[in-house]
Design a protein around this motif. Structure first.
Motif, PDB file in Angstrom:
ATOM      1  N   GLN A 274       6.062  -1.872  37.427  1.00  0.00           N
ATOM      2  CA  GLN A 274       5.994  -2.448  38.760  1.00  0.00           C
ATOM      3  C   GLN A 274       7.015  -3.582  38.887  1.00  0.00           C
ATOM      4  N   GLU A 275       8.290  -3.209  38.687  1.00  0.00           N
ATOM      5  CA  GLU A 275       9.342  -4.217  38.666  1.00  0.00           C
ATOM      6  C   GLU A 275       9.567  -4.860  40.032  1.00  0.00           C
ATOM      7  N   ASP A 276       9.020  -4.239  41.105  1.00  0.00           N
ATOM      8  CA  ASP A 276       9.183  -4.827  42.435  1.00  0.00           C
ATOM      9  C   ASP A 276       8.312  -6.069  42.627  1.00  0.00           C
ATOM     10  N   PHE A 277       7.301  -6.244  41.770  1.00  0.00           N
ATOM     11  CA  PHE A 277       6.457  -7.439  41.814  1.00  0.00           C
ATOM     12  C   PHE A 277       6.845  -8.359  40.659  1.00  0.00           C
TER      13      PHE A 277
ATOM     14  N   LEU B 289       5.164  -5.356  54.954  1.00  0.00           N
ATOM     15  CA  LEU B 289       4.923  -4.120  54.212  1.00  0.00           C
ATOM     16  C   LEU B 289       3.475  -4.103  53.752  1.00  0.00           C
ATOM     17  N   THR B 290       3.015  -2.925  53.344  1.00  0.00           N
ATOM     18  CA  THR B 290       1.671  -2.840  52.783  1.00  0.00           C
ATOM     19  C   THR B 290       1.557  -3.789  51.601  1.00  0.00           C
ATOM     20  N   GLU B 291       2.625  -3.871  50.803  1.00  0.00           N
ATOM     21  CA  GLU B 291       2.614  -4.717  49.605  1.00  0.00           C
ATOM     22  C   GLU B 291       2.545  -6.208  49.920  1.00  0.00           C
TER      23      GLU B 291
ATOM     24  N   SER C 111       1.691   5.828  53.236  1.00  0.00           N
ATOM     25  CA  SER C 111       1.809   7.121  53.924  1.00  0.00           C
ATOM     26  C   SER C 111       2.703   8.093  53.187  1.00  0.00           C
ATOM     27  N   GLY C 112       3.303   7.665  52.089  1.00  0.00           N
ATOM     28  CA  GLY C 112       4.046   8.597  51.241  1.00  0.00           C
ATOM     29  C   GLY C 112       5.363   9.053  51.807  1.00  0.00           C
ATOM     30  N   SER C 113       6.159   8.124  52.386  1.00  0.00           N
ATOM     31  CA  SER C 113       7.453   8.526  52.955  1.00  0.00           C
ATOM     32  C   SER C 113       8.469   8.862  51.867  1.00  0.00           C
ATOM     33  N   THR C 114       8.187   8.443  50.619  1.00  0.00           N
ATOM     34  CA  THR C 114       9.150   8.708  49.534  1.00  0.00           C
ATOM     35  C   THR C 114       8.513   9.436  48.355  1.00  0.00           C
ATOM     36  N   GLY C 115       7.463  10.207  48.601  1.00  0.00           N
ATOM     37  CA  GLY C 115       6.841  10.953  47.513  1.00  0.00           C
ATOM     38  C   GLY C 115       5.331  10.805  47.508  1.00  0.00           C
ATOM     39  N   VAL C 116       4.737  10.842  46.302  1.00  0.00           N
ATOM     40  CA  VAL C 116       3.278  10.759  46.168  1.00  0.00           C
ATOM     41  C   VAL C 116       2.806   9.391  46.652  1.00  0.00           C
ATOM     42  N   PRO C 117       1.760   9.331  47.502  1.00  0.00           N
ATOM     43  CA  PRO C 117       1.263   8.032  47.972  1.00  0.00           C
ATOM     44  C   PRO C 117       0.809   7.150  46.813  1.00  0.00           C
ATOM     45  N   LYS C 118       1.091   5.838  46.945  1.00  0.00           N
ATOM     46  CA  LYS C 118       0.658   4.867  45.943  1.00  0.00           C
ATOM     47  C   LYS C 118      -0.432   3.988  46.549  1.00  0.00           C
ATOM     48  N   GLY C 119      -1.445   3.661  45.737  1.00  0.00           N
ATOM     49  CA  GLY C 119      -2.521   2.806  46.200  1.00  0.00           C
ATOM     50  C   GLY C 119      -2.186   1.340  45.974  1.00  0.00           C
ATOM     51  N   VAL C 120      -2.059   0.583  47.051  1.00  0.00           N
ATOM     52  CA  VAL C 120      -1.759  -0.845  46.952  1.00  0.00           C
ATOM     53  C   VAL C 120      -3.077  -1.620  46.886  1.00  0.00           C
ATOM     54  N   MET C 121      -3.261  -2.414  45.836  1.00  0.00           N
ATOM     55  CA  MET C 121      -4.493  -3.196  45.660  1.00  0.00           C
ATOM     56  C   MET C 121      -4.379  -4.507  46.436  1.00  0.00           C
ATOM     57  N   ILE C 122      -5.283  -4.691  47.404  1.00  0.00           N
ATOM     58  CA  ILE C 122      -5.248  -5.864  48.279  1.00  0.00           C
ATOM     59  C   ILE C 122      -6.550  -6.644  48.117  1.00  0.00           C
ATOM     60  N   SER C 123      -6.447  -7.905  47.751  1.00  0.00           N
ATOM     61  CA  SER C 123      -7.644  -8.731  47.552  1.00  0.00           C
ATOM     62  C   SER C 123      -8.107  -9.347  48.874  1.00  0.00           C
ATOM     63  N   HIS C 124      -9.336  -9.916  48.857  1.00  0.00           N
ATOM     64  CA  HIS C 124      -9.850 -10.623  50.032  1.00  0.00           C
ATOM     65  C   HIS C 124      -8.903 -11.751  50.423  1.00  0.00           C
ATOM     66  N   SER C 125      -8.425 -12.502  49.426  1.00  0.00           N
ATOM     67  CA  SER C 125      -7.563 -13.646  49.728  1.00  0.00           C
ATOM     68  C   SER C 125      -6.208 -13.194  50.275  1.00  0.00           C
ATOM     69  N   ASN C 126      -5.695 -12.036  49.829  1.00  0.00           N
ATOM     70  CA  ASN C 126      -4.445 -11.496  50.370  1.00  0.00           C
ATOM     71  C   ASN C 126      -4.565 -11.240  51.873  1.00  0.00           C
ATOM     72  N   ILE C 127      -5.643 -10.541  52.258  1.00  0.00           N
ATOM     73  CA  ILE C 127      -5.830 -10.190  53.672  1.00  0.00           C
ATOM     74  C   ILE C 127      -6.011 -11.445  54.516  1.00  0.00           C
ATOM     75  N   LEU C 128      -6.823 -12.379  54.040  1.00  0.00           N
ATOM     76  CA  LEU C 128      -7.065 -13.597  54.813  1.00  0.00           C
ATOM     77  C   LEU C 128      -5.787 -14.405  55.003  1.00  0.00           C
TER      78      LEU C 128
ATOM     79  N   TYR D 101       0.142  -1.945  42.310  1.00  0.00           N
ATOM     80  CA  TYR D 101      -0.263  -0.566  42.566  1.00  0.00           C
ATOM     81  C   TYR D 101      -1.398  -0.157  41.633  1.00  0.00           C
ATOM     82  N   TYR D 102      -2.347   0.573  42.199  1.00  0.00           N
ATOM     83  CA  TYR D 102      -3.528   0.982  41.443  1.00  0.00           C
ATOM     84  C   TYR D 102      -3.149   1.951  40.316  1.00  0.00           C
ATOM     85  N   LYS D 103      -3.669   1.664  39.121  1.00  0.00           N
ATOM     86  CA  LYS D 103      -3.450   2.503  37.935  1.00  0.00           C
ATOM     87  C   LYS D 103      -1.968   2.784  37.700  1.00  0.00           C
ATOM     88  N   ASN D 104      -1.160   1.779  37.938  1.00  0.00           N
ATOM     89  CA  ASN D 104       0.270   1.897  37.704  1.00  0.00           C
ATOM     90  C   ASN D 104       0.631   0.903  36.616  1.00  0.00           C
TER      91      ASN D 104
END
Length: 703
Positions: free
Chosen positions: A530-533, A460-462, A271-288, A522-525
């Motif tokens: 991506q030091e948080d991962f 988190l989304t991540e 939702s972009g609470s800290t700037g430009v929204p970032k696209g988080v890539m989520i796989s089928h296995s992540n969601i399951l 993050y998509y195209k990052n």
């Protein structure tokens, strides 16, 4: 009265408690529950990693063996529950404009009953839509966007994309034009699914900025023709695309490639609470993995449950909650914050809101909504006569005492709290809170007055929304429970903030979440950025949340701070903005508050959205007159509100340097539409700072 009530109900309650014990559902006293281990450190170290007691040996990854992708999950549900109600939408009977006393005009609606699609019908609708999208040139592993309000068509479109392996780019319906264009251009989509209203009010204005876009699929059935759109863009109704999908020459269902567990299912823009929204890539296995962890914390989840859906589906909490329900055959009835209850803003007076008609058993909510319900009910309690108010408070305190002992209060529930409980339909058995910390006062209120447990969660989304959810029998406040069975959590020392895993009495540090639910990044990052991962020596993926937590003896996690919310004042004291806001929001005068601190200054300031009813009462008490805007701009009212805020802060034992010295009252509420809060009602600090820049300079003496 209390003695007589206790005497009358003692024997039935005692017998019922023993029946509950024999069924294995007696949860014991608060003291007994606190001693029961929810999680343990796998290696025995204070920093962890901690795992749920039931997942010490192995982290859970899926609900059923072999069901390792979202298309298989939906197919499994459709085969097991073909004729059960799946998705429900209320029929709109009439709409009319209603003029308010202040001259403003609001649109009011009268709604009928819910109309349902069965699991079989929903599965067919999704497969037809997916085939129709393929016939319009959408290809597997090629991104497609959805920019739409929460409604049944959103989830149908999502399942169509899961079936045909179209990565689904989700965008909040309240995002501004630049953020929408950024998401669409970054993911290079050629097809987008949207609603008629959003197309005409938001999307149409930025089409020229999205040159790759070719196809717009509108979920509404009317109109059937769409003139006036730029050359090269064709607009189709969802029903027409579904008809296209069932033509024999366009039947892509049999020849569609099956997605793999590692394939991207969703690119979810934050939702972009800290700037430009970032696209988080989520796989089928992540969601399951994420929904497996969530489902384990909801006891007796089954096809008899009804879930009310009204939070943004572009938010990971709502999407995960609905997918949990689909996987267990539950019914999902759609709503919106404007039609949720009988008193909601779009419901015509005298007609019923969605909770009254649907009578849901399951509900997810963000703390902002729960806080609003709590304040509204307590305002009504204050308006009662002295006898009614005394009885309510007596019953409230009595039930709190009984809950602590592990006992129920059926007579109190029936005669005192039934009316409050009916605000959510009267049948709610589980409330799930997520998105932000829930205050202790609100959590206790929901447990007592709505007669159902509140599971406070953290994720988190991540991490696919999964992290922790408190056990529903754990009524302790201020904590978010132990790790879910799909993940583990450890603490990392943050020396700058003074948090270490060797702290006593509880280990403290930055919260790191690891497991199969941690997303792909993050998509195209740039991966190097991506030091948080990171991936550990066991090939397990981890995410550094930036939140500070502490683990209690029973394995429960408590969020105590956030790295980005910590500001060091000129004199060297650290102020946790989120902590101060959470305390001050309990003040009845406050609907919302943002605390601000400049490191070059020695004190804290704040921006406040006051509660209209309480501010008007305060103004009347002190003889201050004027319109709403004039009162909010009044120096006198600022001082009066600040005095009450200071008293509330001192009562909550905040330090003097944490208490705002100056405030600005805002006549306008902060909504996602204003761009000052996210769809989950989290503060957008950067936007708020820009919006109140002149006031910041004024409150800091022109600096």
């Amino acid at each position: 009265m209390v003695w007589i009530y206790t005497f009358i109900t003692f024997l039935p309650s005692y017998l019922l408690s023993w029946v509950s014990r024999s069924d294995g559902i007696f949860y014991g006293t608060e003291e007994e529950r606190a001693k029961r281990a929810k999680a343990r450190s796998v290696l025995g170290r204070p920093e962890g990693p901690y795992r749920a007691v039931s997942a010490i040996k192995r982290l859970a990854t899926m609900l059923q063996p072999g069901v390792d992708t979202l298309d298989k999950m939906f197919e499994y549900a459709a085969m097991k529950f073909p004729h059960r109600d799946c998705l429900g939408t209320r029929e709109v009977i009439s709409e009319e404009d209603e003029r308010q006393s202040n001259g403003k005009v609001f649109k009011k609606v009268v709604l009928g009953d819910y109309r349902w699609l069965s699991y079989e019908e929903t599965y067919t609708a999704a497969s037809q839509l997916g085939s129709g999208l393929a016939s319009l040139g959408q290809r597997p592993k090629t991104n497609i966007a959805i920019f739409c309000e929460t409604r049944a068509e959103w989830l149908i479109a999502a399942h169509a994309c899961f079936m045909y392996n179209f990565p689904l780019v989700t965008l909040y319906s309240t995002l501004g034009g630049p953020a929408i264009a950024h998401g669409l251009n970054e993911t290079q989509v050629t097809h987008i699914i949207t609603s008629r209203e959003l197309l005409e009010t938001r999307l149409k204005a930025i089409l020229i900025e999205v040159p790759r876009l070719q196809y717009i699929i509108v979920v509404d059935n009317t109109p059937t023709s769409w003139p006036g759109y730029p050359r090269g863009i064709s607009v189709h109704n969802m029903a027409a695309v579904q008809k296209l999908g069932i033509r024999p020459e366009n039947d892509y269902f049999l020849k569609k490639p099956l997605p793999l567990p590692s394939d991207i299912a969703v690119i979810m823009y934050t939702s972009g609470s800290t700037g430009v929204p970032k696209g988080v890539m989520i796989s089928h296995s992540n969601i399951l993995a994420g929904i497996t962890g969530m489902a384990e914390r909801i006891p007796n989840l089954c096809e008899e449950d009804i879930y009310i859906a009204y939070l943004p589906l572009a938010h990971v909490l709502e999407l995960s909650a609905e997918l949990v329900c689909i996987s267990h055959g539950c019914s999902i009835g759609y709503s919106s914050p404007q039609t949720l209850a009988d008193q909601s803003t779009k419901i015509k007076r005298g007609s019923k809101g969605d909770t009254s008609v649907l009578q849901p058993t399951l509900m997810a909510a963000v703390p902002e909504i729960m806080d609003r319900i709590y304040k509204n009910v307590m305002t009504k309690v204050e308006e009662m006569n002295s006898v009614q108010r005394t009885l309510f408070i007596l019953a409230y305190n009595y039930k709190l005492e009984q809950l602590a002992k592990g006992y129920s209060t059926p007579l109190c529930d029936r005669f005192v709290f039934r009316k409050v409980r009916s605000l959510l339909g009267g049948q709610t058995r589980v409330l799930l809170s997520g998105g932000a910390p829930l205050s202790a006062a609100t959590q206790r209120f929901m447990n007592v007055c709505f007669c159902c447990p509140v599971g406070q969660g953290y994720g988190l989304t991540e991490t696919c929304g999964a992290g922790t959810i408190s056990e529903l029998w754990d009524y302790s406040t201020g904590r978010v429970g132990g790790p879910l069975v799909c993940c583990e959590i450890k603490l990392k020392d943050w020396m700058e903030g003074g948090y270490r895993s060797i702290d006593r009495p509880h280990p403290r540090g930055e919260i790191l979440i690891g497991g199969p639910n941690v997303t792909m990044g993050y998509y195209k990052n740039d991966p190097k950025k991506q030091e948080d991962f990171f991936v550990d020596e066991n090939n397990q993926r981890w995410f550094c949340t930036g939140d500070i937590g502490e683990f209690h003896e029973d394995g429960c996690l408590k969020i105590i701070d956030r790295k980005k919310d910590l500001v060091k004042l000129q004199a060297g004291e650290y102020v946790s903005l989120g902590k101060v806001e959470a305390v001050l929001k309990n003040c009845s005068l406050i609907d919302n508050i943002c605390v601000y601190a400049n490191s070059d200054e020695i004190y804290v300031i704040g921006f406040v959205v006051p509660n209209q009813k309480h501010l008007l009462a305060l103004a009347e008490r002190y003889g201050v007159r004027g319109s709403w805007e004039e009162l909010c701009n009044s120096k006198t009212m600022e001082e009066l509100v600040l005095k009450m805020l200071t008293e509330a802060a001192l009562a909550a034992q905040l330090e003097r340097f944490e208490i705002p010295r100056k405030i600005r009252l805002s006549p306008e509420p902060w909504t996602p539409e204003t761009g000052l809060v996210t769809d989950a009602f989290k503060l957008k600090r950067k936007e708020l700072k820009t919006h109140y820049q002149d006031d910041i300079e004024r409150m800091y003496g022109g600096k």
